[in-house]
Design a protein around this motif. Structure first.
Motif, PDB file in Angstrom:
ATOM      1  N   THR A  15       0.846  -1.185   0.000  1.00 37.91           N
ATOM      2  CA  THR A  15       0.000   0.000   0.000  1.00 37.91           C
ATOM      3  C   THR A  15       0.888   1.243   0.000  1.00 37.91           C
ATOM      4  N   ARG A  16       0.207   2.390  -0.101  1.00 37.62           N
ATOM      5  CA  ARG A  16       0.935   3.644  -0.097  1.00 37.62           C
ATOM      6  C   ARG A  16       1.732   3.833   1.192  1.00 37.62           C
ATOM      7  N   ASN A  17       1.187   3.256   2.284  1.00 38.82           N
ATOM      8  CA  ASN A  17       1.853   3.471   3.564  1.00 38.82           C
ATOM      9  C   ASN A  17       2.946   2.447   3.829  1.00 38.82           C
ATOM     10  N   GLY A  18       3.270   1.646   2.819  1.00 37.12           N
ATOM     11  CA  GLY A  18       4.332   0.668   3.013  1.00 37.12           C
ATOM     12  C   GLY A  18       3.851  -0.745   2.757  1.00 37.12           C
ATOM     13  N   VAL A  19       4.716  -1.695   3.029  1.00 42.46           N
ATOM     14  CA  VAL A  19       4.414  -3.088   2.754  1.00 42.46           C
ATOM     15  C   VAL A  19       4.137  -3.799   4.075  1.00 42.46           C
ATOM     16  N   THR A  20       3.020  -4.533   4.113  1.00 46.90           N
ATOM     17  CA  THR A  20       2.766  -5.345   5.302  1.00 46.90           C
ATOM     18  C   THR A  20       2.737  -6.805   4.892  1.00 46.90           C
ATOM     19  N   THR A  21       3.359  -7.631   5.702  1.00 56.03           N
ATOM     20  CA  THR A  21       3.360  -9.058   5.439  1.00 56.03           C
ATOM     21  C   THR A  21       2.207  -9.669   6.216  1.00 56.03           C
ATOM     22  N   ALA A  22       1.156 -10.043   5.505  1.00 56.41           N
ATOM     23  CA  ALA A  22      -0.032 -10.558   6.169  1.00 56.41           C
ATOM     24  C   ALA A  22       0.125 -12.053   6.466  1.00 56.41           C
ATOM     25  N   VAL A  23       0.744 -12.761   5.549  1.00 57.33           N
ATOM     26  CA  VAL A  23       0.981 -14.192   5.735  1.00 57.33           C
ATOM     27  C   VAL A  23       2.472 -14.407   5.526  1.00 57.33           C
ATOM     28  N   ASP A  24       3.126 -15.001   6.531  1.00 60.43           N
ATOM     29  CA  ASP A  24       4.586 -15.051   6.518  1.00 60.43           C
ATOM     30  C   ASP A  24       5.065 -16.499   6.573  1.00 60.43           C
ATOM     31  N   ASP A  25       5.385 -17.058   5.421  1.00 64.65           N
ATOM     32  CA  ASP A  25       6.008 -18.372   5.352  1.00 64.65           C
ATOM     33  C   ASP A  25       5.172 -19.439   6.065  1.00 64.65           C
ATOM     34  N   VAL A  26       3.923 -19.537   5.686  1.00 67.01           N
ATOM     35  CA  VAL A  26       3.016 -20.462   6.367  1.00 67.01           C
ATOM     36  C   VAL A  26       2.951 -21.805   5.630  1.00 67.01           C
ATOM     37  N   SER A  27       3.081 -22.886   6.385  1.00 69.62           N
ATOM     38  CA  SER A  27       2.953 -24.229   5.818  1.00 69.62           C
ATOM     39  C   SER A  27       2.029 -25.061   6.687  1.00 69.62           C
ATOM     40  N   PHE A  28       1.160 -25.817   6.044  1.00 72.94           N
ATOM     41  CA  PHE A  28       0.313 -26.765   6.782  1.00 72.94           C
ATOM     42  C   PHE A  28      -0.342 -27.702   5.786  1.00 72.94           C
ATOM     43  N   ALA A  29      -0.984 -28.737   6.306  1.00 72.05           N
ATOM     44  CA  ALA A  29      -1.670 -29.677   5.428  1.00 72.05           C
ATOM     45  C   ALA A  29      -3.031 -30.018   6.004  1.00 72.05           C
ATOM     46  N   VAL A  30      -3.984 -30.315   5.126  1.00 71.68           N
ATOM     47  CA  VAL A  30      -5.300 -30.775   5.555  1.00 71.68           C
ATOM     48  C   VAL A  30      -5.537 -32.133   4.910  1.00 71.68           C
ATOM     49  N   GLU A  31      -5.972 -33.101   5.718  1.00 72.61           N
ATOM     50  CA  GLU A  31      -6.245 -34.446   5.183  1.00 72.61           C
ATOM     51  C   GLU A  31      -7.729 -34.562   4.853  1.00 72.61           C
ATOM     52  N   ARG A  32      -8.050 -35.562   4.050  1.00 77.06           N
ATOM     53  CA  ARG A  32      -9.465 -35.825   3.761  1.00 77.06           C
ATOM     54  C   ARG A  32     -10.207 -36.148   5.055  1.00 77.06           C
ATOM     55  N   GLY A  33     -11.382 -35.607   5.188  1.00 80.17           N
ATOM     56  CA  GLY A  33     -12.206 -35.951   6.347  1.00 80.17           C
ATOM     57  C   GLY A  33     -11.686 -35.411   7.662  1.00 80.17           C
ATOM     58  N   GLU A  34     -10.852 -34.392   7.588  1.00 79.88           N
ATOM     59  CA  GLU A  34     -10.275 -33.846   8.816  1.00 79.88           C
ATOM     60  C   GLU A  34     -10.728 -32.411   9.013  1.00 79.88           C
ATOM     61  N   ILE A  35     -10.921 -32.018  10.278  1.00 80.35           N
ATOM     62  CA  ILE A  35     -11.193 -30.597  10.546  1.00 80.35           C
ATOM     63  C   ILE A  35      -9.938 -29.969  11.110  1.00 80.35           C
ATOM     64  N   LEU A  36      -9.369 -29.044  10.350  1.00 83.48           N
ATOM     65  CA  LEU A  36      -8.210 -28.304  10.829  1.00 83.48           C
ATOM     66  C   LEU A  36      -8.681 -26.920  11.226  1.00 83.48           C
ATOM     67  N   ALA A  37      -8.363 -26.531  12.457  1.00 83.83           N
ATOM     68  CA  ALA A  37      -8.746 -25.186  12.876  1.00 83.83           C
ATOM     69  C   ALA A  37      -7.541 -24.269  12.780  1.00 83.83           C
ATOM     70  N   ILE A  38      -7.767 -23.076  12.258  1.00 85.13           N
ATOM     71  CA  ILE A  38      -6.725 -22.048  12.310  1.00 85.13           C
ATOM     72  C   ILE A  38      -7.213 -20.996  13.292  1.00 85.13           C
TER      73      ILE A  38
END
Lengths: 527, 292, 315
Positions: A15-38
């Motif tokens: 943005t005009r006010n600079g750069v913000t890192t909203a998501v920073d090097d995020v890794s995860f996995a979701v399996e079939r039939g699984e509920i993953l909460a963030i």
């Protein structure tokens, strides 16, 4: 192979006010039939993570800098917009936080429901309609054939969320992303929706990403939990392990901030009554029907000195109106509000002025409850000067003392509300309320708009101030866990009526009314 | 002690200061403000700045294209066009500003009372506004000018009388929004008197949109004046305004196009500048942009 | 629904009545009567003329007479065009004006909506800046300036298009229609852009995208309905403005329409003609306001619901 495997995802906003890192090097996995909460607090990047994968963030200013999101072996981030579009709403579906704004008010429910089938599966309109009605039924919408052609405004919040769920599931997706789907709903409705999600997840063998700020909800629903803070994953583990043995200090802090436990009742002397409310009734004009309805219906109770009295109910129950009627911010129709042997209701606004010094209010939204054009000094000095509790000369000292009291940095005295965070703003509002050294404070959902860690700090502050200044507090809230941890006694309000009034201990031990039991059983538990 | 603490207090930035910073960053708005400022100064100083006297004419010279002696040329009576445009600008700007002020005063008073008192008073007052809205005002203004002669005062009043309606609606909406905010409830629960609440809490927070709308009303009013003058129903000779100059220019444009083009440019540039300024102010004062 | 429309029509009657009454009495206040011409008329002749047109009756009687005539569709004779009835003059001028206003409205809607939508879909890019700058020029270039300039450029200098008349020469309708429509195209473009931007940032547009709908479906089906409501509500006032603009355009291009009659009548103090034209134009404007208001209301399902289930309702 995982259903979805996200690796090293980084999203920035330029943005005009600079750069913000909203998501920073995020890794995860979701399996079939699984509920993953963030889970995470506001601004932690939990939603942006999911929106990034599906190309739903505005670009520019958003930009996915790196990473991959392998969905059944295909990288979502490398897809063209049209390839991604074929997956969105077909194999990966979403539901959103606010069902009031997430459905198009200009199109009928049915029209919106059948769209995924028509665009992704080339169903004819009539085939799609049959399927949609079936699914509406499955999602708990009764008389669904009749309601197919209704518009969103004809549905309640809970029903709209059911429509959203039906719309998401209509193409039998493999992955469902639910972004705070119950945050805008009342606790009893929340319980129903969570139950529905769990049931459908099971019967449709869905993978689910459940985004939430509410740890208690997550604990009941999720198989695994991912904790995010400032765009980064701080901890991930299976639910049981994460809650019993959190590893990261931030997770520990989050868990510690969840209101739990039960206030041990003080020995209150029955004769020290501060406020006596008798048969309070307040009516409003309903614009749609043109009739008056009772927002508060013949409510009577007594508030004892130095207690924290909880007032709980769902949205529209009239709990806030009770507080406002007592302070004569809205005119009550009948009844009596006796404060210090004087009935407030017949008093004129002018006669109320000296009494106002002795009773104050704290509001829900710290963004709206402070005048944006007044500095901290102006805001805190106004009641002191107006009620003659300070002179122009010594008001500065008194304001600084107040700032100390509520834990604000003295150097911030000349700053404006928009320069503070939500929690700090609420501290200013609390400072304003205790400025005149009142005896009674009516706190209307004072922590509902705050993140859980901030909520804890503000609640601690309130308890401290109640002790220090011998305050009595009427604490209005929809959050039963908070009320249980904070209040000595609790009143339960439904449809404007007081239906149960007990000590906190007694209420949780043996609720008398069916509604109270429903309410208590609907609260997700963390311990 | 308190003095020491105050010494090291950090200076906050008010929303006004914030808006000013945003406004200064907006190049178009700064351009607009400079142009408007320039035109206003020129209008005020016209009697001293104008190259020729207002009445000066040179019938033998007649209409000449721009030259060193007459930068923008002369009209068929040999009058200097630049001088005519400068004097005409005084009238056009004056109409714009005065009629907007009329609208501002009526609209703010009406809207504030309706919005703050609320209830039945509000309903009645806004019904009146609605009813007046339904009247075809442009036709009425023409009628007024026809019937009562083309006086400047009447023009101010007539235009002001049309524009206040929207102003009243905007002010009322603004007051209603602010009135329902929790900080007003907080002020009431503190026992502050109604005049105090209005002055300290309601007015400062409703100024933004009022300023913006007033800025955008000025060009509308100037357009309306020029429109009436063009039809011969507004400003009358010997007085002059840009609308009137355009009207004369249009009559002779085949032979003397500069008589149309220069007054037209003057009007268009001013309207441009005012609109850019208004849009810039709106962006700068927009509460949505300054919330976070 | 019908009852709602009926009620709104009923509400328009007092407005219309006010217009008629105010106009009638205003006109009578005017200094200089219709027969105070350049050369003085012999008092006896003047009296005879006034008697002929009933100007010697008491004011209230003239008023009631006029109302009565009006109800029968008779707007009386023109004072300046002997032998012509006002309603005949109106009818003779109406086709040109109606056609002009219709073309101009089409110019405004087609150009305005296309430019506005296109700008809103790519905000802060060239596709936004270019049409919006043009719109700004359109707003700052009033009809009475644009018209002569277009005549100068396309009529005199380039000699492409005829500079006056209506239906006499091929292409003589292009310049007037564009002149009149241009400013409104600009307003419509700005309104449409604003409305569309507002809607495109709504949560339900995100929902539509999350469903994987093609972008043109998202825009046309999900966004346009809501995004165009402000534009449609503006069409009523725009129509009033177009009529007023037609006074100028008809004067510039010498089109024998109502607008030109009206301006001439205003100069000639042709009482009955001014009165009749004012009433006629006002009625048109009021009806158009009503239509655009009804259409905007009808487009919102929530308001439509209230409309059909409860008459009266909020406006």
């Amino acid at each position: 192979m995982s259903l979805l495997k996200v690796s090293n995802l980084t999203t920035r906003f330029h943005t005009r006010n600079g750069v913000t890192t909203a998501v920073d090097d995020v890794s995860f996995a979701v399996e079939r039939g699984e509920i993953l909460a963030i889970v995470g607090e506001s601004g932690s990047g939990k939603s942006v993570t999911c929106y990034s994968m599906l190309g739903l963030i505005p670009m520019p200013p958003g930009k996915i800098e790196s990473g991959s999101a392998m969905f059944e072996g295909r990288d979502l981030l490398a897809m063209s917009e049209s390839e991604l579009r074929d997956i969105r709403g077909d194999e990966i579906a979403m539901i959103f936080q606010d069902p009031m704004t997430s459905l198009n008010p200009f199109l009928s429910i049915g029209e919106q429901l059948v769209e995924p089938l028509i665009y992704h599966r080339a169903y004819s309109r009539s085939e799609a309609r049959v399927r949609a009605i079936e699914l509406m039924e499955e999602c708990g919408i009764v008389r669904s054939a009749e309601r197919f052609d209704s518009y969103p405004h004809e549905f309640s919040g809970g029903m709209r969320q059911r429509v959203m769920i039906a719309m998401a599931l209509i193409t039998e997706p493999k992955l469902l992303i639910a972004d705070e789907p119950t945050t805008a709903l009342d606790v009893t409705i929340q319980a129903q929706i969570l139950e529905l999600v769990a049931k459908l997840q099971d019967s449709h063998d869905l993978g689910v990403i459940f985004i939430s700020h509410d740890l208690a909800v997550v604990k009941e629903l999720a198989d695994r939990v991912l904790v995010m803070k400032q765009g980064q994953v701080v901890e991930t583990n299976v639910t049981q392990a994460l809650f019993s043995a959190p590893q990261h200090p931030y997770t520990q802090e989050l868990l510690a901030a969840v209101p739990k436990g039960q206030k041990q009742s003080n020995d209150l002397t029955a004769d020290s009554i501060l406020l006596d409310v008798q048969g309070l009734t307040t009516t409003f004009l309903d614009r749609n029907s043109g009739q008056r309805f009772k927002a508060v219906d013949d409510v009577s109770f007594r508030v004892q000195k130095n207690e924290i009295l909880g007032l709980v109910g769902e949205s529209g129950s009239g709990k806030s109106t009770i507080g406002r009627s007592i302070l004569k911010l809205v005119e009550a129709d009948s009844g009596a509000v006796i404060f210090d042997q004087q009935d407030l209701l017949p008093l004129s606004q002018r006669q109320m002025v000296p009494l106002r010094r002795r009773m104050q209010m704290i509001f829900q939204d710290p963004y709206a409850s402070l005048n944006p054009r007044m500095t901290v000094f102006d805001t805190l000095a106004e009641p002191l000067l107006y009620h003659g509790l300070a002179t122009r000369k010594n008001v500065e000292g008194k304001v600084l003392e107040l700032m100390d009291d509520v834990g604000l940095d003295r150097r911030a005295i000349k700053k404006y509300p928009h320069e503070f965070s939500g929690g700090q703003r609420q501290r200013i509002a609390i400072g304003r309320a205790i400025a005149t050294r009142p005896e009674l404070i009516i706190a209307d959902e004072p922590v509902s708009a705050l993140d859980v860690t901030i909520q804890k700090q503000i609640l601690d502050l309130l308890v401290e101030l109640v002790k220090k200044h011998n305050l009595t507090m009427l604490f209005v809230s929809h959050d039963l866990s908070v009320v249980r941890a904070l209040c000595d006694r609790v009143m339960v309000i439904q449809h404007g009526k007081l239906i149960e009034f007990e000590s906190t201990e007694q209420l949780w031990k043996a609720p008398q009314q069916q509604y109270t039991r429903d309410l208590l059983s609907a609260i997700p538990q963390i311990d | 002690m308190s003095q020491a603490a105050l010494m090291e207090a950090e200076q906050g930035t008010s929303l006004w200061a914030d808006a000013w910073v945003r406004l200064k960053k907006n190049k178009l708005a700064v351009f607009g403000m400079s142009v408007v400022g320039f035109f206003v100064v020129v209008a005020i100083l016209t009697p001293w700045l104008a190259p020729y006297a207002y009445e000066a004419q040179d019938l033998e010279l007649g209409a000449t294209p721009p030259s060193a002696a007459h930068w923008l040329g002369t009209d068929i009576f040999g009058r200097d066009l630049l001088t005519r445009i400068m004097y005409g600008g005084r009238v056009s700007l004056a109409v714009g500003i005065i009629a907007t002020s009329v609208a501002l005063v009526i609209g703010v008073a009406w809207g504030t009372v309706a919005g703050y008192v609320g209830g039945r008073t509000d309903a009645v007052m806004m019904r009146i506004v609605d009813a007046l809205y339904a009247l075809p005002f442009i036709i009425f203004i023409i009628l007024l000018m026809v019937v009562f002669g083309r006086s400047m005062l009447l023009l101010f009043l007539a235009i002001g009388a049309v524009e206040w309606l929207t102003m009243a609606r905007i002010v009322r909406g603004q007051v209603l929004t602010i009135r329902s905010q929790e900080f007003i409830e907080a002020a009431r629960s503190m026992g502050l008197s109604t005049p105090h609440i209005m002055l300290r809490h309601v007015v400062p927070n409703s100024l933004g949109p009022i300023i913006v709308y007033a800025t955008l009303t000025v060009p509308q009013v100037m357009l309306l004046e020029a429109f009436l003058s063009f039809l011969g129903l507004g400003i009358q000779p010997p007085q002059s305004s840009w609308g009137l100059l355009i009207s004369y220019g249009a009559e002779t444009m085949e032979d003397y196009p500069w008589l149309l083009i220069f007054p037209g440019l003057a009007l268009s540039i001013t309207l441009f500048a005012l609109n850019f300024m208004g849009d810039g102010l709106r962006d700068a004062l927009d509460p949505k942009a300054s919330k976070d | 629904m019908l009852r709602f429309i009926g009620l709104r029509l009923l509400q328009a009657i007092p407005v219309l009545f006010t217009v008629i009454t105010a106009t009638f009495f205003l006109i009578r206040q005017a200094p200089g009567g219709p027969f105070d011409a350049e050369k003085p008329v012999i008092p006896a002749v003047k009296r005879a003329l006034e008697a002929k047109y009933n100007l010697d009756l008491p004011m209230w009687q003239q008023y009631t007479n006029y109302l009565g005539d009006l109800l029968r569709g008779d707007m009386g004779p023109s004072f300046k065009y002997p032998g012509w009835a006002v309603h005949d003059l109106i009818i003779s001028g109406l086709p040109a004006t109606a056609e002009l206003a219709f073309y101009a409205l089409m110019v405004a809607i087609v150009i305005g909506v296309l430019a506005g939508v296109s700008a809103a879909l790519k905000p802060n890019t060239a596709r936004d800046y270019v049409p919006m700058s043009l719109a700004m020029i359109g707003i700052c270039m009033p009809t009475f300036l644009l018209g002569p300039l277009l005549v100068l450029i396309f009529g005199f200098w380039l000699d492409w298009l005829p500079i006056s008349g209506w239906g006499d020469l091929p292409g003589d309708k292009i310049l007037p229609s564009f002149t009149l429509g241009a400013a409104y195209a600009a307003y419509v473009a700005r309104l449409t852009r604003g409305g569309m931007l507002e809607i495109m940032s709504q949560d339900y547009i995100r929902t539509a995208r999350a469903k994987g709908l093609p972008e043109h479906i998202v825009v046309i089906k999900h966004a346009l309905r809501g995004g165009l409501i402000p534009t449609i509500a503006f069409l009523g006032p725009a129509f009033a403005g177009l009529l007023a603009g037609s006074f100028v355009v008809e004067t510039i291009f010498q089109i024998p329409g109502l607008g030109r009659f009206y301006v001439q009548a205003a100069f000639n103090r042709d009482y009955t003609m001014i009165l009749g034209t004012t009433i006629f134009l006002s009625t048109l404007i009021i009806v158009f306001n009503l239509l655009s208001d009804l259409l905007a209301t009808w487009m919102n399902p929530k308001l439509r619901h209230q409309m059909s289930h409860r008459s009266g309702g909020q406006s």
